[in-house]
Structures are given as structure tokens and as C-alpha cells.
Design a protein around this motif. Structure first.
Motif, PDB file in Angstrom:
ATOM      1  N   ASP A  11       0.820  -1.216   0.000  1.00 16.76           N
ATOM      2  CA  ASP A  11       0.000   0.000   0.000  1.00 16.76           C
ATOM      3  C   ASP A  11       0.856   1.270   0.000  1.00 16.76           C
ATOM      4  O   ASP A  11       0.362   2.364  -0.307  1.00 16.76           O
ATOM      5  CB  ASP A  11      -0.921   0.018   1.220  1.00 16.76           C
ATOM      6  CG  ASP A  11      -0.163  -0.149   2.528  1.00 16.76           C
ATOM      7  OD1 ASP A  11       0.519  -1.180   2.670  1.00 16.76           O
ATOM      8  OD2 ASP A  11      -0.261   0.738   3.404  1.00 16.76           O
ATOM      9  N   LEU A  12       2.155   1.130   0.311  1.00 13.56           N
ATOM     10  CA  LEU A  12       3.050   2.278   0.339  1.00 13.56           C
ATOM     11  C   LEU A  12       3.728   2.516  -1.011  1.00 13.56           C
ATOM     12  O   LEU A  12       4.518   3.457  -1.151  1.00 13.56           O
ATOM     13  CB  LEU A  12       4.121   2.075   1.425  1.00 13.56           C
ATOM     14  CG  LEU A  12       3.588   1.878   2.860  1.00 13.56           C
ATOM     15  CD1 LEU A  12       4.747   1.679   3.836  1.00 13.56           C
ATOM     16  CD2 LEU A  12       2.729   3.067   3.280  1.00 13.56           C
ATOM     17  N   LEU A  13       3.430   1.647  -1.978  1.00 11.93           N
ATOM     18  CA  LEU A  13       3.979   1.794  -3.328  1.00 11.93           C
ATOM     19  C   LEU A  13       2.923   2.387  -4.253  1.00 11.93           C
ATOM     20  O   LEU A  13       1.715   2.261  -3.997  1.00 11.93           O
ATOM     21  CB  LEU A  13       4.436   0.443  -3.872  1.00 11.93           C
ATOM     22  CG  LEU A  13       5.550  -0.299  -3.124  1.00 11.93           C
ATOM     23  CD1 LEU A  13       5.847  -1.613  -3.840  1.00 11.93           C
ATOM     24  CD2 LEU A  13       6.808   0.561  -3.038  1.00 11.93           C
ATOM     25  N   PRO A  14       3.332   2.995  -5.364  1.00 12.88           N
ATOM     26  CA  PRO A  14       2.352   3.480  -6.346  1.00 12.88           C
ATOM     27  C   PRO A  14       1.507   2.319  -6.869  1.00 12.88           C
ATOM     28  O   PRO A  14       1.998   1.190  -6.975  1.00 12.88           O
ATOM     29  CB  PRO A  14       3.230   4.076  -7.456  1.00 12.88           C
ATOM     30  CG  PRO A  14       4.531   4.396  -6.786  1.00 12.88           C
ATOM     31  CD  PRO A  14       4.718   3.355  -5.726  1.00 12.88           C
ATOM     32  N   PRO A  15       0.237   2.524  -7.186  1.00 13.07           N
ATOM     33  CA  PRO A  15      -0.643   1.442  -7.662  1.00 13.07           C
ATOM     34  C   PRO A  15      -0.043   0.702  -8.856  1.00 13.07           C
ATOM     35  O   PRO A  15       0.488   1.325  -9.784  1.00 13.07           O
ATOM     36  CB  PRO A  15      -1.920   2.191  -8.059  1.00 13.07           C
ATOM     37  CG  PRO A  15      -1.900   3.455  -7.235  1.00 13.07           C
ATOM     38  CD  PRO A  15      -0.453   3.829  -7.106  1.00 13.07           C
ATOM     39  N   GLY A  16      -0.123  -0.626  -8.821  1.00 13.96           N
ATOM     40  CA  GLY A  16       0.352  -1.470  -9.913  1.00 13.96           C
ATOM     41  C   GLY A  16       1.830  -1.781  -9.859  1.00 13.96           C
ATOM     42  O   GLY A  16       2.315  -2.649 -10.604  1.00 13.96           O
ATOM     43  N   THR A  17       2.591  -1.119  -8.995  1.00 10.20           N
ATOM     44  CA  THR A  17       4.044  -1.316  -8.946  1.00 10.20           C
ATOM     45  C   THR A  17       4.402  -2.719  -8.437  1.00 10.20           C
ATOM     46  O   THR A  17       5.269  -3.398  -8.994  1.00 10.20           O
ATOM     47  CB  THR A  17       4.691  -0.269  -8.026  1.00 10.20           C
ATOM     48  OG1 THR A  17       4.351   1.037  -8.498  1.00 10.20           O
ATOM     49  CG2 THR A  17       6.205  -0.441  -8.006  1.00 10.20           C
ATOM     50  N   ALA A  18       3.718  -3.161  -7.364  1.00 13.61           N
ATOM     51  CA  ALA A  18       4.062  -4.438  -6.728  1.00 13.61           C
ATOM     52  C   ALA A  18       3.898  -5.605  -7.683  1.00 13.61           C
ATOM     53  O   ALA A  18       4.739  -6.510  -7.751  1.00 13.61           O
ATOM     54  CB  ALA A  18       3.203  -4.642  -5.485  1.00 13.61           C
ATOM     55  N   GLU A  19       2.793  -5.615  -8.439  1.00 16.28           N
ATOM     56  CA  GLU A  19       2.517  -6.729  -9.352  1.00 16.28           C
ATOM     57  C   GLU A  19       3.596  -6.849 -10.429  1.00 16.28           C
ATOM     58  O   GLU A  19       3.970  -7.955 -10.841  1.00 16.28           O
ATOM     59  CB  GLU A  19       1.145  -6.559 -10.003  1.00 16.28           C
ATOM     60  CG  GLU A  19      -0.034  -6.771  -9.067  1.00 16.28           C
ATOM     61  CD  GLU A  19      -0.236  -5.627  -8.085  1.00 16.28           C
ATOM     62  OE1 GLU A  19       0.382  -4.554  -8.288  1.00 16.28           O
ATOM     63  OE2 GLU A  19      -0.996  -5.801  -7.112  1.00 16.28           O
ATOM     64  N   LYS A  20       4.087  -5.706 -10.905  1.00 20.90           N
ATOM     65  CA  LYS A  20       5.103  -5.736 -11.958  1.00 20.90           C
ATOM     66  C   LYS A  20       6.481  -6.123 -11.410  1.00 20.90           C
ATOM     67  O   LYS A  20       7.231  -6.851 -12.046  1.00 20.90           O
ATOM     68  CB  LYS A  20       5.188  -4.358 -12.627  1.00 20.90           C
ATOM     69  CG  LYS A  20       3.944  -3.976 -13.419  1.00 20.90           C
ATOM     70  CD  LYS A  20       4.098  -2.602 -14.029  1.00 20.90           C
ATOM     71  CE  LYS A  20       2.846  -2.197 -14.816  1.00 20.90           C
ATOM     72  NZ  LYS A  20       2.969  -0.838 -15.384  1.00 20.90           N
ATOM     73  N   ARG A  21       6.758  -5.615 -10.207  1.00 19.54           N
ATOM     74  CA  ARG A  21       8.104  -5.805  -9.663  1.00 19.54           C
ATOM     75  C   ARG A  21       8.292  -7.178  -9.030  1.00 19.54           C
ATOM     76  O   ARG A  21       9.370  -7.777  -9.134  1.00 19.54           O
ATOM     77  CB  ARG A  21       8.373  -4.710  -8.627  1.00 19.54           C
ATOM     78  CG  ARG A  21       9.765  -4.771  -8.017  1.00 19.54           C
ATOM     79  CD  ARG A  21       9.959  -3.658  -7.010  1.00 19.54           C
ATOM     80  NE  ARG A  21      11.126  -3.896  -6.169  1.00 19.54           N
ATOM     81  CZ  ARG A  21      11.344  -3.308  -5.010  1.00 19.54           C
ATOM     82  NH1 ARG A  21      10.445  -2.443  -4.535  1.00 19.54           N
ATOM     83  NH2 ARG A  21      12.434  -3.579  -4.315  1.00 19.54           N
ATOM     84  N   PHE A  22       7.261  -7.677  -8.387  1.00 19.48           N
ATOM     85  CA  PHE A  22       7.390  -8.923  -7.623  1.00 19.48           C
ATOM     86  C   PHE A  22       6.615 -10.056  -8.298  1.00 19.48           C
ATOM     87  O   PHE A  22       5.467 -10.338  -7.970  1.00 19.48           O
ATOM     88  CB  PHE A  22       6.904  -8.726  -6.184  1.00 19.48           C
ATOM     89  CG  PHE A  22       7.607  -7.616  -5.459  1.00 19.48           C
ATOM     90  CD1 PHE A  22       8.958  -7.714  -5.146  1.00 19.48           C
ATOM     91  CD2 PHE A  22       6.934  -6.447  -5.131  1.00 19.48           C
ATOM     92  CE1 PHE A  22       9.618  -6.689  -4.490  1.00 19.48           C
ATOM     93  CE2 PHE A  22       7.581  -5.417  -4.479  1.00 19.48           C
ATOM     94  CZ  PHE A  22       8.923  -5.528  -4.156  1.00 19.48           C
ATOM     95  N   SER A  23       7.244 -10.681  -9.259  1.00 18.70           N
ATOM     96  CA  SER A  23       6.655 -11.838  -9.937  1.00 18.70           C
ATOM     97  C   SER A  23       7.563 -13.034  -9.715  1.00 18.70           C
ATOM     98  O   SER A  23       8.754 -12.889  -9.390  1.00 18.70           O
ATOM     99  CB  SER A  23       6.501 -11.577 -11.437  1.00 18.70           C
ATOM    100  OG  SER A  23       7.778 -11.399 -12.036  1.00 18.70           O
ATOM    101  N   GLU A  24       7.016 -14.241  -9.885  1.00 15.38           N
ATOM    102  CA  GLU A  24       7.824 -15.454  -9.676  1.00 15.38           C
ATOM    103  C   GLU A  24       8.958 -15.538 -10.691  1.00 15.38           C
ATOM    104  O   GLU A  24       9.992 -16.160 -10.421  1.00 15.38           O
ATOM    105  CB  GLU A  24       6.921 -16.683  -9.741  1.00 15.38           C
ATOM    106  CG  GLU A  24       5.934 -16.752  -8.581  1.00 15.38           C
ATOM    107  CD  GLU A  24       5.090 -18.012  -8.573  1.00 15.38           C
ATOM    108  OE1 GLU A  24       5.362 -18.902  -9.404  1.00 15.38           O
ATOM    109  OE2 GLU A  24       4.173 -18.110  -7.730  1.00 15.38           O
ATOM    110  N   GLU A  25       8.766 -14.927 -11.848  1.00 17.84           N
ATOM    111  CA  GLU A  25       9.839 -14.940 -12.855  1.00 17.84           C
ATOM    112  C   GLU A  25      11.047 -14.145 -12.373  1.00 17.84           C
ATOM    113  O   GLU A  25      12.184 -14.386 -12.802  1.00 17.84           O
ATOM    114  CB  GLU A  25       9.340 -14.353 -14.177  1.00 17.84           C
ATOM    115  CG  GLU A  25       8.334 -15.222 -14.917  1.00 17.84           C
ATOM    116  CD  GLU A  25       6.938 -15.183 -14.289  1.00 17.84           C
ATOM    117  OE1 GLU A  25       6.693 -14.272 -13.471  1.00 17.84           O
ATOM    118  OE2 GLU A  25       6.119 -16.067 -14.598  1.00 17.84           O
ATOM    119  N   SER A  26      10.803 -13.190 -11.466  1.00 18.24           N
ATOM    120  CA  SER A  26      11.898 -12.355 -10.965  1.00 18.24           C
ATOM    121  C   SER A  26      12.702 -13.048  -9.871  1.00 18.24           C
ATOM    122  O   SER A  26      13.755 -12.538  -9.467  1.00 18.24           O
ATOM    123  CB  SER A  26      11.334 -11.034 -10.411  1.00 18.24           C
ATOM    124  OG  SER A  26      10.549 -10.373 -11.373  1.00 18.24           O
TER     125      SER A  26
END
Length: 470
Positions: free
Chosen positions: A344-359
Motif C-alpha cells: 500500500d506504500l507503493l504506487p498502484p500497480g508497482t508491486a505486481e510488476k516488480r514482484f513476480s515469480e519470474e523475478s
């Protein structure tokens, strides 16, 4: 086999209640109860009444009325223990229960030992040993899954598989031993190819049962889930969110949690034991250092490790933490859930892009990464779904046999070792007496589970852990 003395005990939970049940079993059960029971209406002998019938009346001593009761009779061998049984349903005041017990013991009965009613059921052939142990598991079950597994075992689901395997092995070993009587004539009664096929079948069954123990042990005792991570990552907040209560202290001060906090939660019939641990960091505080050492020990003991990280942490710090926790996990069966908190402290949509299993290539197929906000309960349902995915619920839903007892597990492993030696001996063409010896060993360990082979010491260890009255 009917035992000679008559036993009694309170079979309901200790303390006060609306009613309590006092159980009496043995050859003199009816006679003992008749000495203290006065039926309403005309006098009647309990031994003359139909089995599975109930009778209203009062309990008396020589001078006074103790209570109004309902007496239910069960005639052996059609009873739980195989003996004659009487159950007295009285009001649940502890003083009433104790008065009735005193009257029964004064009139020839003795107090039952823990598990003695179930032990008599086993000794009288009403159930085998694995079914008797399932009675205790059913009483102690704390979740729907534990209840279902124990009930299936109590009804003989586990025993039936073992009895079938044992019968087939007995037939073959008798043929092999018959060959030994005709050794000078060089005859072969047991088809070696059929024996190899049977050995392979038994090996598959034993392996399946052995592999089910990790699930069974988790169902019976709860799945240990260690919540670990750096200080102030939100571990205690997550624990409180999962339990839906303020169980752990939440503070901005680093190192608030210095000891282990444990609590349980039932999710869709599965019990999870959540363990909130001290935050991992470099510290000179002696007490906090002890808590961190305990954190690493809990990682080794957990079936599931939840690594909590702050979404604002740098990627390098997160990857280093994942590697560190992975290095402390001891078995391939352990699963890692990387939880990225405070999204909730990140800009909307940031977490989904940054934290994926591929990463996170260091994660295995059974691991997962879940971005969420423990404070606002955002995406908490995804984490719960991941926890449930770690449990093989299909085995329970498909009504498969699941091994939950450590004694059974050890016996199954020993039996499989014997089967492996039997297979190797058949391939090597060794003589029938050695093959027969290996098969007898397998039969021994299978018989240990069901009680076809047992000792007083084994029985004593099993039944001493039962509650009195069962």
C-alpha cells in the motif's frame, strides 16, 4: 477373550455439565449396577432386558437417593468392548459422578485404567490395534480433516489394505516353506514370477502409505508455519491479520518480538500452527540474539516458511534474504512463501510488476511469492490460498488412506526394507529359506501395526495415552 473383572469410569469430559455418563463393563456389569439402581415401576433384572434398551430410575445407597438416571444396557458380544456394558446417564455435577463411582467400586467393580475399555475391545477382537489407536485420534481431532482421517482408520480403511497384503504374502511364504520340505526333490511350488509381481505391488502400496505420513502428521498435529524476516517487515501484523485478533505486539521499534509466539488457525478443515519469530538483523543485544537464533531453529522445523519483506526494500536485499532462508531450510519437502508486505506504500500497480515469480529464479515450483498489505488485509486471501495449496487435500477428498501414526510409519518403513531384500533375493536366485525369512520379517512388521503381533509393553505404551473412560 473376555476379561474376568468388571471396570467402571466416567466417560464424559471432566467437570460440570448437563449430564455425565458413567460406564461399567465386564462379566458382572449388570449385577453390580442392579445393587445400586432402582428402576421406576416394577423391579426388573437388567440381565433379562433386551440389549440396547434404556431404563429410567434412581441410584441409591443404603440410606439415600443419589440421582435420577437413565441406564442403557449393551450385551456382549454386541457391544463396544465385547463384554456386557451398562452406561449410567446422570446429572453432570461432579459430586454425583463421584458418588456413583464410589458405589460401583464398593459393590465389586474397579476403576478402569486409561484406555482400558478400548483395550478390551482390541483384546476381545472387536477391532485391531490400528483401529484402537484411531479411537484416540478421533477423540483428539482438532480439525475436520483430522476427524475424517481418524474415522476412516477406525472403520478399518488402513487395516483392510494391510490385511489383504499380509494374506497374499502368507500364501506365498507357505508355498516356499513347503518347498523346503521337498528340497531333495528340487520342486518349486511358488511361481517366482508371480511372487516378483506381488512383491512389486506390495512395494508400491507401502511406498504410497509411507509418503502419506508427511500429510498425515501435518493433519494430526497441525502444519507448522514459521513467519520470518527482517525487523519491522510486518510479521506480527500478518500474524494478527491471519488470526483476526491482536495476538502479537505491533510497534515501529526494531526488535519488538524477541521470543517465539505461536497460535493455531483452522482453514477449511486444516490446522495451521503459525509461529511469529524474532526479526533477523545484526544486533549486540544478548536477548534479541537468542531470539534470532531461535528463529533459525524454527525455520528448520517448519513445513512452510513465510519470509516477510518490506516492499520498499531494494531487490538485492530481498534476494539475499531469500537465499539466506533457503540455506537454513533442511529438506526438499519444506516450502517457501515470499510475502512482500506494505504494498500500500507503493504506487498502484508497482508491486505486481516488480514482484513476480519470474523475478525470483531461486524459488522452486512449490514456492510462491505474494505481494500484500497485512495492515489493510489486501491480498490476504491469496496468501491463504497458497497455504492451502501446500496441503494435498485431494488425498482426503478422495478418501485415500493417510498414515498419521509415527509407530505405523516406522513399521511400514521396516516392512518396505524387508520387501526390498525379498526382491533383491529373487533377482539373485537365492534359496527359498532366505526368501522365506525376509517375507516373515515383512509379515512381522505388518502384523505389528494391526496387533496380530504385539507385546504387553507395546500395548501398555499405546493405551496409557488414552483418556480414562475410553
Amino acid at each position: 477373550m473376555l476379561l474376568e473383572d468388571t471396570i467402571c469410569a466416567i466417560s464424559t469430559a471432566p467437570g460440570s455439565g448437563a449430564i455425565a455418563v458413567v460406564r461399567i463393563a465386564g462379566p458382572n456389569a449388570f449385577e453390580t449396577v442392579e445393587k445400586i439402581f432402582r428402576p421406576a415401576g416394577k423391579k426388573k433384572h437388567l440381565s433379562d432386558q433386551p440389549a440396547h434398551s434404556a431404563h429410567y430410575g434412581t441410584i441409591h445407597n443404603d440410606t439415600k437417593e443419589i440421582d435420577e438416571v437413565l441406564v442403557t444396557i449393551f450385551k456382549g458380544p454386541r457391544s463396544f468392548t465385547g463384554d456386557d456394558i451398562v452406561e449410567i446417564s446422570c446429572h453432570g455435577a461432579p459430586i454425583i459422578q463421584q458418588e456413583i463411582l464410589h458405589l460401583l467400586t464398593d459393590n465389586g467393580a474397579r476403576m478402569a485404567r486409561p484406555g482400558e475399555f478400548t483395550q478390551r475391545a482390541f483384546l476381545n477382537g472387536k477391532m485391531d490395534l490400528s483401529q484402537a489407536e484411531a479411537v484416540a485420534d478421533l477423540i483428539a481431532s482438532r480439525s475436520e480433516s483430522a476427524r475424517r482421517v481418524a474415522l476412516k482408520q477406525m472403520k478399518g480403511g488402513f487395516s483392510n489394505e494391510l490385511v489383504s497384503l499380509r494374506a497374499k504374502l502368507l500364501e506365498f511364504t507357505s508355498l516356499i516353506e513347503l518347498e523346503l520340505d521337498f528340497s531333495e526333490e528340487d520342486v518349486e511350488f511358488a511361481d517366482r514370477q508371480q511372487l516378483i509381481e506381488l512383491v512389486d505391488e506390495i512395494n508400491r502400496v507401502l511406498t504410497r502409505l509411507i509418503n502419506s505420513f508427511s500429510l498425515g502428521n501435518a493433519i494430526k498435529n497441525g502444519i507448522p508455519v514459521a513467519i520470518v524476516g527482517h525487523t519491522n517487515a510486518g510479521k506480527s501484523t500478518l500474524l494478527n491479520a491471519l488470526l483476526q485478533e491482536e495476538r502479537a505486539i505491533v510497534s515501529d521499534v526494531h526488535g519488538t518480538t524477541r521470543d517465539v509466539i505461536e497460535d493455531v488457525m483452522n482453514i477449511e478443515g486444516i490446522t495451521f500452527r503459525f509461529i511469529d519469530t524474532a526479526g533477523i538483523r545484526d544486533t549486540i543485544d544478548k536477548v534479541e540474539s537468542m531470539g534470532i537464533a531461535l528463529t533459525y531453529s524454527k525455520i528448520k522445523q517448519a513445513s512452510i516458511v513465510i519470509l516477510m519483506m518490506d516492499a520498499r526494500d531494494e531487490d538485492e536485499k530481498i534476494h539475499q534474504a531469500v537465499s539466506d532462508v533457503k540455506n537454513h531450510m533442511e529438506t526438499d519437502d519444506q516450502q517457501l512463501l515470499v510475502v512482500i508486505n506494505k504494498t500500500d506504500l507503493l504506487p498502484p500497480g508497482t508491486a505486481e510488476k516488480r514482484f513476480s515469480e519470474e523475478s525470483f529464479r531461486e524459488l522452486t515450483a512449490s514456492d510462491a511469492i505474494v505481494p500484500l498489505s497485512a495492515k489493510h488485509h489486501t491480498n490476504l486471501d491469496t496468501l491463504i490460498a497458497q497455504l492451502l495449496k501446500t496441503v494435498n487435500l485431494s488425498a482426503i477428498d478422495n478418501n485415500e488412506v493417510v498414515v498419521t501414526n509415527a509407530r505405523h510409519y516406522e513399521a511400514l518403513k521396516n516392512a518396505r526394507d524387508g520387501i526390498t531384500r525379498t526382491r533383491q533375493g529373487l533377482e539373485a536366485g537365492i534359496s527359498g529359506d532366505f526368501i522365506a525369512q525376509d517375507i516373515r520379517e515383512v509379515l512381522h512388521y505388518l502384523g505389528e501395526i494391526t496387533g496380530q503381533i504385539s507385546t504387553d509393553e507395546v500395548l501398555g505404551n499405546i493405551f496409557k495415552n488414552f483418556c480414562i473412560g475410553k
